[in-house]
Write a protein that holds these residues in place. Structure first.
Motif, PDB file in Angstrom:
ATOM      1  N   LYS A  10       0.850  -1.186   0.000  1.00 33.20           N
ATOM      2  CA  LYS A  10       0.000   0.000   0.000  1.00 33.20           C
ATOM      3  C   LYS A  10       0.888   1.240   0.000  1.00 33.20           C
ATOM      4  CE  LYS A  10      -3.821   1.897   2.702  1.00 33.20           C
ATOM      5  NZ  LYS A  10      -4.675   1.644   3.868  1.00 33.20           N
ATOM      6  N   PRO A  11       0.574   2.253  -0.782  1.00 35.39           N
ATOM      7  CA  PRO A  11       1.418   3.456  -0.820  1.00 35.39           C
ATOM      8  C   PRO A  11       1.495   4.115   0.565  1.00 35.39           C
ATOM      9  CG  PRO A  11      -0.223   3.496  -2.582  1.00 35.39           C
ATOM     10  CD  PRO A  11      -0.560   2.339  -1.691  1.00 35.39           C
ATOM     11  N   PRO A  12       2.649   4.711   0.880  1.00 33.66           N
ATOM     12  CA  PRO A  12       2.796   5.359   2.187  1.00 33.66           C
ATOM     13  C   PRO A  12       1.836   6.537   2.345  1.00 33.66           C
ATOM     14  CG  PRO A  12       4.894   5.324   0.979  1.00 33.66           C
ATOM     15  CD  PRO A  12       3.840   4.805   0.064  1.00 33.66           C
ATOM     16  N   ALA A  13       1.439   6.790   3.585  1.00 32.15           N
ATOM     17  CA  ALA A  13       0.628   7.974   3.881  1.00 32.15           C
ATOM     18  C   ALA A  13       1.486   9.202   3.626  1.00 32.15           C
ATOM     19  CB  ALA A  13       0.158   7.942   5.337  1.00 32.15           C
ATOM     20  N   GLU A  14       0.891  10.247   3.114  1.00 35.76           N
ATOM     21  CA  GLU A  14       1.644  11.467   2.847  1.00 35.76           C
ATOM     22  C   GLU A  14       1.758  12.299   4.112  1.00 35.76           C
ATOM     23  OE1 GLU A  14       1.068  13.762  -0.609  1.00 35.76           O
ATOM     24  OE2 GLU A  14       0.386  12.047  -1.791  1.00 35.76           O
ATOM     25  N   LEU A  15       2.933  12.849   4.316  1.00 34.21           N
ATOM     26  CA  LEU A  15       3.167  13.738   5.444  1.00 34.21           C
ATOM     27  C   LEU A  15       2.974  15.179   4.992  1.00 34.21           C
ATOM     28  CD1 LEU A  15       6.393  12.082   6.911  1.00 34.21           C
ATOM     29  CD2 LEU A  15       4.058  11.891   7.776  1.00 34.21           C
ATOM     30  N   GLU A  16       2.476  16.014   5.896  1.00 34.60           N
ATOM     31  CA  GLU A  16       2.310  17.434   5.591  1.00 34.60           C
ATOM     32  C   GLU A  16       3.639  18.171   5.637  1.00 34.60           C
ATOM     33  OE1 GLU A  16      -0.579  18.708   8.448  1.00 34.60           O
ATOM     34  OE2 GLU A  16      -2.207  17.631   7.434  1.00 34.60           O
ATOM     35  N   ARG A  17       4.582  17.613   6.362  1.00 31.26           N
ATOM     36  CA  ARG A  17       5.909  18.215   6.501  1.00 31.26           C
ATOM     37  C   ARG A  17       6.890  17.096   6.812  1.00 31.26           C
ATOM     38  NH1 ARG A  17       6.064  21.500  12.078  1.00 31.26           N
ATOM     39  NH2 ARG A  17       8.256  20.972  11.925  1.00 31.26           N
ATOM     40  N   PRO A  18       8.171  17.309   6.518  1.00 28.68           N
ATOM     41  CA  PRO A  18       9.157  16.282   6.871  1.00 28.68           C
ATOM     42  C   PRO A  18       9.206  16.080   8.387  1.00 28.68           C
ATOM     43  CG  PRO A  18      10.113  17.914   5.387  1.00 28.68           C
ATOM     44  CD  PRO A  18       8.773  18.445   5.825  1.00 28.68           C
ATOM     45  N   ALA A  40      12.851   0.523   9.959  1.00 23.68           N
ATOM     46  CA  ALA A  40      11.783   1.134  10.763  1.00 23.68           C
ATOM     47  C   ALA A  40      11.750   2.642  10.557  1.00 23.68           C
ATOM     48  CB  ALA A  40      11.967   0.793  12.238  1.00 23.68           C
ATOM     49  N   ALA A  41      12.925   3.262  10.477  1.00 30.39           N
ATOM     50  CA  ALA A  41      12.995   4.707  10.230  1.00 30.39           C
ATOM     51  C   ALA A  41      12.338   5.038   8.900  1.00 30.39           C
ATOM     52  CB  ALA A  41      14.446   5.186  10.248  1.00 30.39           C
ATOM     53  N   GLY A  42      12.630   4.260   7.874  1.00 28.62           N
ATOM     54  CA  GLY A  42      12.010   4.482   6.573  1.00 28.62           C
ATOM     55  C   GLY A  42      10.505   4.382   6.637  1.00 28.62           C
ATOM     56  N   CYS A  43       9.993   3.373   7.317  1.00 28.11           N
ATOM     57  CA  CYS A  43       8.540   3.197   7.457  1.00 28.11           C
ATOM     58  C   CYS A  43       7.904   4.361   8.208  1.00 28.11           C
ATOM     59  CB  CYS A  43       8.228   1.894   8.187  1.00 28.11           C
ATOM     60  SG  CYS A  43       8.525   0.417   7.199  1.00 28.11           S
ATOM     61  N   CYS A  44       8.660   4.978   9.106  1.00 27.21           N
ATOM     62  CA  CYS A  44       8.147   6.093   9.907  1.00 27.21           C
ATOM     63  C   CYS A  44       8.355   7.450   9.238  1.00 27.21           C
ATOM     64  CB  CYS A  44       8.805   6.087  11.286  1.00 27.21           C
ATOM     65  SG  CYS A  44       8.277   4.713  12.327  1.00 27.21           S
ATOM     66  N   GLY A  45       8.978   7.464   8.088  1.00 28.69           N
ATOM     67  CA  GLY A  45       9.229   8.735   7.415  1.00 28.69           C
ATOM     68  C   GLY A  45      10.403   9.501   7.994  1.00 28.69           C
ATOM     69  N   VAL A  46      11.238   8.839   8.774  1.00 27.32           N
ATOM     70  CA  VAL A  46      12.444   9.450   9.315  1.00 27.32           C
ATOM     71  C   VAL A  46      13.494   9.400   8.213  1.00 27.32           C
ATOM     72  CG1 VAL A  46      14.267   9.233  11.064  1.00 27.32           C
ATOM     73  CG2 VAL A  46      11.874   8.782  11.670  1.00 27.32           C
ATOM     74  N   ARG A  47      14.110  10.508   7.929  1.00 22.09           N
ATOM     75  CA  ARG A  47      15.028  10.576   6.789  1.00 22.09           C
ATOM     76  C   ARG A  47      16.500  10.495   7.155  1.00 22.09           C
ATOM     77  NH1 ARG A  47      12.421  14.903   2.649  1.00 22.09           N
ATOM     78  NH2 ARG A  47      10.371  13.946   2.544  1.00 22.09           N
ATOM     79  N   ARG A  48      16.808  10.540   8.456  1.00 19.41           N
ATOM     80  CA  ARG A  48      18.218  10.607   8.858  1.00 19.41           C
ATOM     81  C   ARG A  48      18.490   9.703  10.048  1.00 19.41           C
ATOM     82  NH1 ARG A  48      20.867  16.260  10.952  1.00 19.41           N
ATOM     83  NH2 ARG A  48      23.010  15.550  11.199  1.00 19.41           N
ATOM     84  N   VAL A  49      19.453   8.807   9.886  1.00 24.79           N
ATOM     85  CA  VAL A  49      19.923   7.944  10.964  1.00 24.79           C
ATOM     86  C   VAL A  49      21.425   8.135  11.072  1.00 24.79           C
ATOM     87  CG1 VAL A  49      20.242   5.559  11.749  1.00 24.79           C
ATOM     88  CG2 VAL A  49      18.066   6.238  10.695  1.00 24.79           C
ATOM     89  N   TYR A 163       2.783  12.697  16.297  1.00 21.41           N
ATOM     90  CA  TYR A 163       2.861  13.626  15.156  1.00 21.41           C
ATOM     91  C   TYR A 163       2.515  12.867  13.877  1.00 21.41           C
ATOM     92  CZ  TYR A 163       5.378  16.539  18.496  1.00 21.41           C
ATOM     93  OH  TYR A 163       5.736  17.282  19.605  1.00 21.41           O
ATOM     94  N   PRO A 164       1.252  12.499  13.715  1.00 21.37           N
ATOM     95  CA  PRO A 164       0.885  11.631  12.586  1.00 21.37           C
ATOM     96  C   PRO A 164       1.065  12.248  11.210  1.00 21.37           C
ATOM     97  CG  PRO A 164      -1.079  12.381  13.747  1.00 21.37           C
ATOM     98  CD  PRO A 164       0.103  12.831  14.553  1.00 21.37           C
ATOM     99  N   ARG A 165       1.076  13.559  11.105  1.00 19.05           N
ATOM    100  CA  ARG A 165       1.185  14.199   9.776  1.00 19.05           C
ATOM    101  C   ARG A 165       2.559  14.781   9.513  1.00 19.05           C
ATOM    102  NH1 ARG A 165      -1.553  11.889   6.824  1.00 19.05           N
ATOM    103  NH2 ARG A 165      -1.468  13.553   5.343  1.00 19.05           N
ATOM    104  N   GLY A 166       3.506  14.463  10.379  1.00 16.40           N
ATOM    105  CA  GLY A 166       4.874  14.932  10.142  1.00 16.40           C
ATOM    106  C   GLY A 166       5.361  15.887  11.188  1.00 16.40           C
TER     107      GLY A 166
END
Length: 166
Positions: A10-18, A40-49, A163-166
């Protein structure tokens, strides 16, 4: 009978902000754990590890997150944490301590750097002194703590829940 139809990929949910969440890992004993944290970071929309030592990502484990998450490697964590603090990040350690707060009652600041400890040693005392808060995931049976990658995924998910929308 309900009509549940499986929807693979399923396509990822879109975030309103990073996301303003960065994950920093102590030197890991296992590249499998580091790769699971990156996934897990990728699934959560985290861009930096941020990782330390000789860690590397195993792409078969991290899957597509290996392409969407930036992995920074440093020698040690303290200088990086000091820099991130100067940039306005609130440093939150994920560790069992005398004064750690339960994860399920902790309100994450939006701009958070989550510090994950080594699988055996946890967060080193020198690093622990730099964090602003410490949270822990209560356990209700044995073993006494979750695996580092599992704990990191749970903590990232809690941040995302707040913070469900980013």
């Amino acid at each position: 009978m309900s009509e549940f139809v499986q929807q693979r990929h399923k396509p990822p949910a879109e975030l309103e902000r990073p996301r303003d969440l960065v994950v920093a890992c102590a030197p890991m004993r296992s590249n499998v754990n580091l790769s699971r944290i990156v996934r897990a970071a990728g699934c959560c929309g985290v861009r930096r590890v941020i990782c330390c030592g000789t860690g590397r990502v195993v792409n078969d484990i991290a899957r597509d997150a290996g392409h969407t998450v930036t992995l920074e490697t440093h020698r040690t964590l303290p200088p990086v944490l000091e820099k991130m603090k100067r940039e306005g990040y609130h440093l939150v350690g994920l560790e069992q301590t005398e004064h750690s707060k339960p994860l399920y009652t902790y309100a994450f600041p939006r701009k958070t750097l989550l510090v994950i400890g080594n699988e055996r040693l946890g967060i080193e005392p020198e690093t622990l002194r730099l964090v602003d808060d410490v949270v822990e995931i209560p356990v209700y049976g044995l073993p006494y703590a979750h695996n580092a990658a599992t704990a990191a995924a749970i903590a990232m998910y809690e941040y995302c829940r707040q913070y469900p929308r980013g």
